[in-house]
Design an enzyme around this catalytic site. Structure first.
Site, short mmCIF file in Angstrom:
data_model
loop_
_atom_site.label_atom_id
_atom_site.label_comp_id
_atom_site.label_asym_id
_atom_site.label_seq_id
_atom_site.Cartn_x
_atom_site.Cartn_y
_atom_site.Cartn_z
N HIS A 277 -56.90 -43.54 -68.30
CA HIS A 277 -58.31 -43.98 -68.28
C HIS A 277 -58.45 -45.40 -68.83
CE1 HIS A 277 -60.15 -39.94 -67.41
NE2 HIS A 277 -59.03 -39.52 -67.97
N ASN B 186 -64.80 -35.25 -66.89
CA ASN B 186 -64.45 -35.94 -65.65
C ASN B 186 -65.52 -35.68 -64.60
OD1 ASN B 186 -62.02 -37.07 -66.52
ND2 ASN B 186 -60.78 -35.34 -65.80
C1 HEM Z 1 -59.71 -31.44 -68.54
C2 HEM Z 1 -58.78 -32.29 -68.74
C3 HEM Z 1 -59.04 -33.68 -69.22
C4 HEM Z 1 -60.15 -34.45 -69.12
C5 HEM Z 1 -61.47 -34.09 -68.49
C6 HEM Z 1 -59.86 -35.71 -69.76
C7 HEM Z 1 -60.76 -36.76 -69.85
C8 HEM Z 1 -60.48 -37.96 -70.44
C9 HEM Z 1 -61.36 -39.10 -70.43
C10 HEM Z 1 -62.72 -39.16 -69.80
C11 HEM Z 1 -60.73 -40.09 -71.08
C12 HEM Z 1 -61.24 -41.51 -71.27
C13 HEM Z 1 -62.09 -41.62 -72.49
C14 HEM Z 1 -62.69 -43.00 -72.57
O1 HEM Z 1 -63.42 -43.39 -71.63
O2 HEM Z 1 -62.41 -43.70 -73.55
C15 HEM Z 1 -59.46 -39.59 -71.51
C16 HEM Z 1 -58.54 -40.30 -72.20
C17 HEM Z 1 -57.41 -39.77 -72.69
N1 HEM Z 1 -56.98 -38.46 -72.52
FE1 HEM Z 1 -57.82 -37.04 -71.48
N2 HEM Z 1 -58.60 -35.68 -70.24
C18 HEM Z 1 -58.06 -34.44 -69.94
C19 HEM Z 1 -56.84 -33.97 -70.29
C20 HEM Z 1 -56.09 -34.56 -71.23
C21 HEM Z 1 -54.95 -33.95 -71.84
C22 HEM Z 1 -54.44 -32.55 -71.53
C23 HEM Z 1 -54.47 -34.84 -72.74
C24 HEM Z 1 -53.30 -34.73 -73.65
C25 HEM Z 1 -52.81 -33.63 -74.11
C26 HEM Z 1 -55.29 -36.03 -72.66
C27 HEM Z 1 -55.09 -37.17 -73.36
C28 HEM Z 1 -55.83 -38.31 -73.23
C29 HEM Z 1 -55.50 -39.57 -73.86
C30 HEM Z 1 -54.29 -39.83 -74.73
C31 HEM Z 1 -56.50 -40.47 -73.51
C32 HEM Z 1 -56.62 -41.92 -73.93
C33 HEM Z 1 -57.65 -42.01 -75.01
C34 HEM Z 1 -57.86 -43.40 -75.54
O3 HEM Z 1 -56.87 -44.12 -75.72
O4 HEM Z 1 -59.02 -43.73 -75.80
N3 HEM Z 1 -56.28 -35.81 -71.76
N4 HEM Z 1 -59.34 -38.28 -71.12
#
Ligand code: HEM
Length: 722
Positions: A107, A180
Site C-alpha cells: 500500500h 479494502n
Molecule cells: C484483510 C486483509 C487486509 C487488509 C484489508 C489490509 C489493508 C491494508 C491497508 C488499507 C493498508 C494501508 C494503510 C495505509 O493507507 O496507510 C495496509 C498496509 C499494511 N498491511 Fe495490510 N491488509 C490486510 C492484510 C494484511 C496482513 C495479513 C498483513 C500482515 C500480516 C498486513 C500487513 C500490512 C503492512 C505491513 C502494511 C503497511 C503499513 C504501513 O507501513 O503503514 N496486511 N493494509
C-alpha cells in the site's frame, strides 16, 4: 529595517549595498524568474535573490538563525573551495539527505483526506463504542486510499485492490478500520502474507513488473493456493479498476465483535457505500489513463474536495450472533468469505464526509499510521487468523517506517482525546510529561501521581472461551475454496463477466510458464465451466482437467449486491465531461451544455486544439483547461465535441482529436456532437457506425436529451471490445 539589509552575494567591489525590495505575494501566477527580476534582486553571478519583507518571513536555519544567502555556499575566494565552516549549507544538505523514509511495504502509493463521521442511528444496544452512541454524534476522521502492489511512485490505475483505511479519532481513543475495496482476501492465515506480497511485487531477480499482478510469480502462488481463487475473481473484475476513490465501496473484511455496556457481544462486518454510486473504468482505458495522468485518482479526490464537492460514504453494519454464524455454510472467521447482503441485510448507521485536503502530503498522508489493533471500548476482534496476524504486524511496520516509538504523537496520529500513561522518552519525544512518578503503583498525589487504570470503563476484552490443543492447523470449516467464487461469478452481469474473462486472459497471457496457466484454469473449472472454457479459449490452450477441490462446491443463490452494473446509480453527479471545442463553435451551445451538465452535478472541462483556448462564434475566447494532445478522452466520463461551422475547425486534421473521439467510442462512452463534425467522424472511420449513445448537442432540446443520457450507463451494446 528591511531597507538596511544588503543583498547577499554582492561583491563589495561593486559599491554601495543594494536595497531590498518589498514584494507582494504573487497571486497572478506571473513568473518572477531572473529574466523578469529587478536589477537589485540579482546577485554577483546573475542569480536571483528573493529577500524577506512584506508578507515573506525571514528564512532561518532549523535552529532559528536568519539565513543570509540561500544561493551561494561559503567559499574561500570567488572561485575557491567551499568551506566546512558553512553550517547553514551543511544543515540544509544534511536534512535533504535524510528526507526519505521507507515507503510502506505494501500500500505504498496512496492519497488521503480529512473528514467527519456522523452517526445516524444509535447502536448503543449492541456496542458501547462512543462513535455510535447516538444519532447526530460526530467524530473526526482521516482516510487513506491506496493501491497495494505498486511502489510510491507507481500509477493510480493499476489493476489492484484499493486500500480504504479510516482513522476515527473517537473520544475513547483512535479506531482504525483498515479495510479494502474488496470484501474478501487472498489468504486465510496471516503467516502467508509475506509470501503473497513477495509473489505480487516485482520479481526479485529482475525488478519488474511494477504495480501489477500480471506475471508468473503471482499466478504461480495463487494457483497453488486455491483459497485465493475467490479473491482473484474480484481482482479480475471491474472492482480493481475503479473510476474514482469516491466511487468505490470499502469493507472492514474481517468479522469483528461489538460489545455493549452489559458485556454482551455480537459479530459485525463493516461496509462503506459511496453516495455517488460505484463506477469503474474499462481496462483499455485504465492502461491509457496511467500514461496520460498517473495521478488520476489523487487528482480526482483533491479536485473534488477543493471544489467543495465533498465525497461521502454511508457506513453500514451486518450484525449477527454466534448462533446465526453457525448456520452459514462457511466460517465467518475465514477472510476469503463474505456474508451476502441478502443473508444479513446491511444496517446503515452513519455517513462519512471527506471535507478537507491535507496541508502537507508527507506530514499527513505519508506519516499516518494505521493499525488494526487500534480499537476503542465496544469494538473487539474475532479469532479470524488473518486479523489476529494483522494485529501483530502493524505496530512493527510503523516503527520501521516512522523510526520512533513516538509516532503516535505525530499530529495526524495523535488521539483527539486526553492521553496519559507512563511510557517515557524514546527518539523524538515531543510530549513534556509532567509529574514525579513514571511508574505505578505509586503513592504520590496530584500531578506527581499520574494516571490510574480505568477498570471496567476501559477496553475490556470480550471473554470468549478458548479451548483445544496448541497445534498448527487450518480449521476444516475453511476447506471450501470455490463456492463463493462461483456465487460471485454468477452474480455478475454478462458485461462484467466479459471483463473478468478478458482480465484472466490478459494476466495469464503474461505468464511465461505454461504450467501456471494450466493450473489456474484447472482451478477455475471448479468455479464455472464456462468461465474456465472462455479463459482457456482466450489463451489458445486446451482445457485442462479440473483440479480436485478440498470440499464439494456448494451451489448458492446469486447475490445481486455483488455486481457494480446491476446496482449502478443513474446520475452524472461527481462525473466529468470532456468538452472539446473547435474555433467557431456555437457560443450559445457551449454555454447551454455547460450549464446543463453543472446542473446535473457534473463538471465540464474545456479542451481545445491549443491550451490558449478557442474562439467561439460570438468572437469571445473560451479558455481551455487543456490542449487536446494532453487531454485524451480516457480522462472523462463522457465527451462532447462542439466544432466550428466549416470543416469542423480543422479538428479532423488533429491526430489527438481523432483519438479523442475514437477512444470515447471504443470505451462505450456517451458522445455529444455539435457543429460540423462530419469530417472528424469520417477521419476516425466511424461514419455510419454512430449509435444511440452518439447524440447531437446543438439545440436546447438536444442538449437536454444528451445530458439526461449522461446519467445512464455506458453504451455496453456498442460492438467494440475494450
Ligand atoms: C484483510 C486483509 C487486509 C487488509 C484489508 C489490509 C489493508 C491494508 C491497508 C488499507 C493498508 C494501508 C494503510 C495505509 O493507507 O496507510 C495496509 C498496509 C499494511 N498491511 Fe495490510 N491488509 C490486510 C492484510 C494484511 C496482513 C495479513 C498483513 C500482515 C500480516 C498486513 C500487513 C500490512 C503492512 C505491513 C502494511 C503497511 C503499513 C504501513 O507501513 O503503514 N496486511 N493494509
Amino acid at each position: 529595517m528591511l531597507a538596511e539589509r544588503s543583498l547577499p552575494g554582492t561583491h563589495p567591489r561593486e559599491g554601495a549595498p543594494r536595497m531590498a525590495t518589498k514584494k507582494k505575494a504573487t497571486t497572478t501566477g506571473k513568473a518572477r524568474g531572473t529574466a523578469s527580476a529587478a536589477p537589485e534582486e540579482l546577485g554577483n553571478g546573475g542569480e536571483l535573490h528573493q529577500l524577506a519583507g512584506g508578507d515573506s518571513p525571514v528564512m532561518t536555519t532549523a535552529h532559528g538563525a536568519p539565513v543570509q544567502d540561500d544561493n551561494n555556499s561559503l567559499r574561500a575566494g570567488d572561485r575557491g573551495p567551499t568551506l566546512m565552516a558553512d553550517h547553514a549549507f551543511r544543515e540544509k544538505i544534511f536534512h535533504f539527505d535524510h528526507e526519505r523514509i521507507p515507503e510502506r511495504v505494501v500500500h505504498a502509493r496512496g492519497y488521503g483526506a480529512h473528514g467527519v463521521f456522523e452517526c445516524t442511528e444509535s447502536l448503543a444496544d449492541v456496542t458501547r463504542a462512543s462513535v455510535f452512541a447516538e444519532a447526530g454524534k460526530q467524530t473526526e476522521t482521516f482516510v487513506r486510499f491506496s493501491t497495494v502492489a505498486g511502489n510510491l511512485g507507481s500509477f493510480d490505475l493499476a489493476r489492484d485492490v484499493r486500500g480504504f483505511a479510516t482513522k476515527f479519532y473517537t473520544d475513547e481513543g483512535n479506531w482504525d478500520l483498515v479495510g479494502n475495496n474488496i470484501p474478501v482476501f487472498f489468504i486465510q492465515d496471516a503467516v502467508k502474507f509475506p509470501d503473497l506480497v513477495h509473489s505480487v511485487k516485482e520479481e526479485p531477480d529482475r525488478g519488474f513488473p511494477q504495480a501489477g499482478s500480471a506475471h508468473d510469480t503471482f499466478w504461480d502462488f495463487v494457483s497453488l493456493m486455491p483459497e485465493a481463487t475467490h479473491m482473484t475473481l474480484w481482482t479480475m473484475s471491474d472492482r480493481a479498476i475503479p473510476r474514482s476513490f469516491r466511487m468505490m465501496e470499502g469493507f472492514g473484511v474481517h468479522t469483528f465483535r461489538f460489545v455493549n455496556d452489559a458485556g454482551e457481544s455480537s459479530f459485525v462486518k463493516f461496509h462503506w457505500k459511496p453516495v455517488l454510486g460505484m463506477q469503474s473504468v474499462v481496462w483499455n482505458e485504465a492502461v491509457k489513463i496511467n500514461g496520460a495522468d498517473p495521478d488520476f485518482h489523487r487528482r480526482d479526490l483533491f479536485d473534488a474536495i477543493t471544489a467543495g464537492d465533498f465525497p461521502q460514504w454511508e457506513l453500514g453494519v451486518q450484525v449477527f450472533d454466534d448462533a446465526f454464524a453457525d448456520e452459514f455454510d462457511f466460517d465467518v472467521l475465514d477472510a476469503t468469505k463474505l456474508i451476502p447482503e441478502e443473508l444479513v441485510p446491511i444496517r446503515t448507521v452513519g455517513t462519512m464526509t471527506l471535507n478537507r485536503v491535507v496541508d502537507n502530503v508527507f506530514a499527513e498522508i505519508e506519516q499516518v499510521a494505521f493499525m488494526t489493533q487500534n480499537v476503542p471500548p465496544g469494538i473487539d476482534f474475532s479469532n479470524d487468523p488473518l486479523l489476529q496476524g494483522r494485529n501483530f504486524s502493524y505496530l512493527d511496520t510503523q516503527l520501521k517506517r516512522l523510526g520512533s516509538t513516538n509516532f503516535s504523537q505525530l499530529p495526524v496520529n495523535a488521539p483527539r482525546c486526553p492521553v496519559a500513561h507512563f511510557q517515557r522518552d524514546g527518539h523524538m519525544q515531543t510530549s513534556t510529561q509532567p509529574g514525579r512518578a513514571a511508574y505505578e503503583p505509586n503513592s504520590f498525589t496530584g500531578d506527581d501521581r499520574g494516571p490510574r487504570e480505568a477498570g471496567s470503563d476501559g477496553h475490556v476484552p470480550f471473554p470468549a472461551p478458548v479451548e483445544g490443543e496448541t497445534r498448527r492447523i487450518r480449521a476444516e470449516s475453511f476447506r471450501d475454496h470455490y463456492s463463493q467464487g462461483r456465487q460471485f461469478w454468477l452474480s455478475q452481469t454478462p458485461v462484467e463477466q466479459d471483463h473478468i474473462v478478458a482480465a484472466y486472459v490478459f494476466e495469464l497471457g503474461k505468464c511465461e510458464v505454461p504450467a501456471i496457466r494450466e493450473r489456474m484454469v484447472a482451478n477455475l473449472r471448479n468455479v464455472d465451466e464456462s468461465l474456465a472454457g472462455r479463459v482457456a479459449d482466450g489463451l489458445g490452450m486446451p482445457l485442462p482437467a479440473a483440479s480436485t477441490p478440498a470440499a464439494p462446491v456448494v451451489e448458492t443463490e446469486v447475490s445481486p449486491a455483488l455486481s457494480i452494473l446491476a446496482n449502478a446509480k443513474e446520475t452524472f453527479e461527481g462525473r466529468k465531461l470532456g468538452l472539446l471545442v473547435g474555433d467557431g463553435a456555437n457560443a450559445a451551445a457551449v454555454k447551454r451544455l455547460t450549464k446543463a451538465v453543472e446542473k446535473a452535478g457534473g463538471v465540464v472541462e474545456v479542451i481545445a486544439a491549443k491550451v490558449g483556448g478557442a474562439t467561439l462564434s460570438d468572437g469571445a475566447t473560451l479558455e481551455a483547461k487543456q490542449a487536446v494532445a494532453g487531454a485524451p478522452s480516457v480522462l472523462y466520463d463522457a465527451v462532447a465535441i462542439l466544432a466550428g461551422p466549416d470543416g469542423g475547425s480543422g479538428l479532423a486534421d488533429e491526430p489527438a482529436a481523432r483519438d479523442f473521439l475514437t477512444d470515447a467510442f471504443t470505451h462505450y462512452k456517451v458522445i455529444g456532437l455539435g457543429g460540423e463534425t462530419d469530417a472528424l467522424v469520417a477521419a476516425t472511420g466511424l461514419d455510419g457506425k454512430l449509435d444511440d449513445a452518439c447524440l447531437p448537442v446543438g439545440t436546447a432540446a438536444e442538449t437536454t436529451a444528451y445530458v439526461d443520457r449522461l446519467a445512464g450507463p455506458r453504451h455496453w451494446d456498442r460492438s467494440v471490445t475494450a
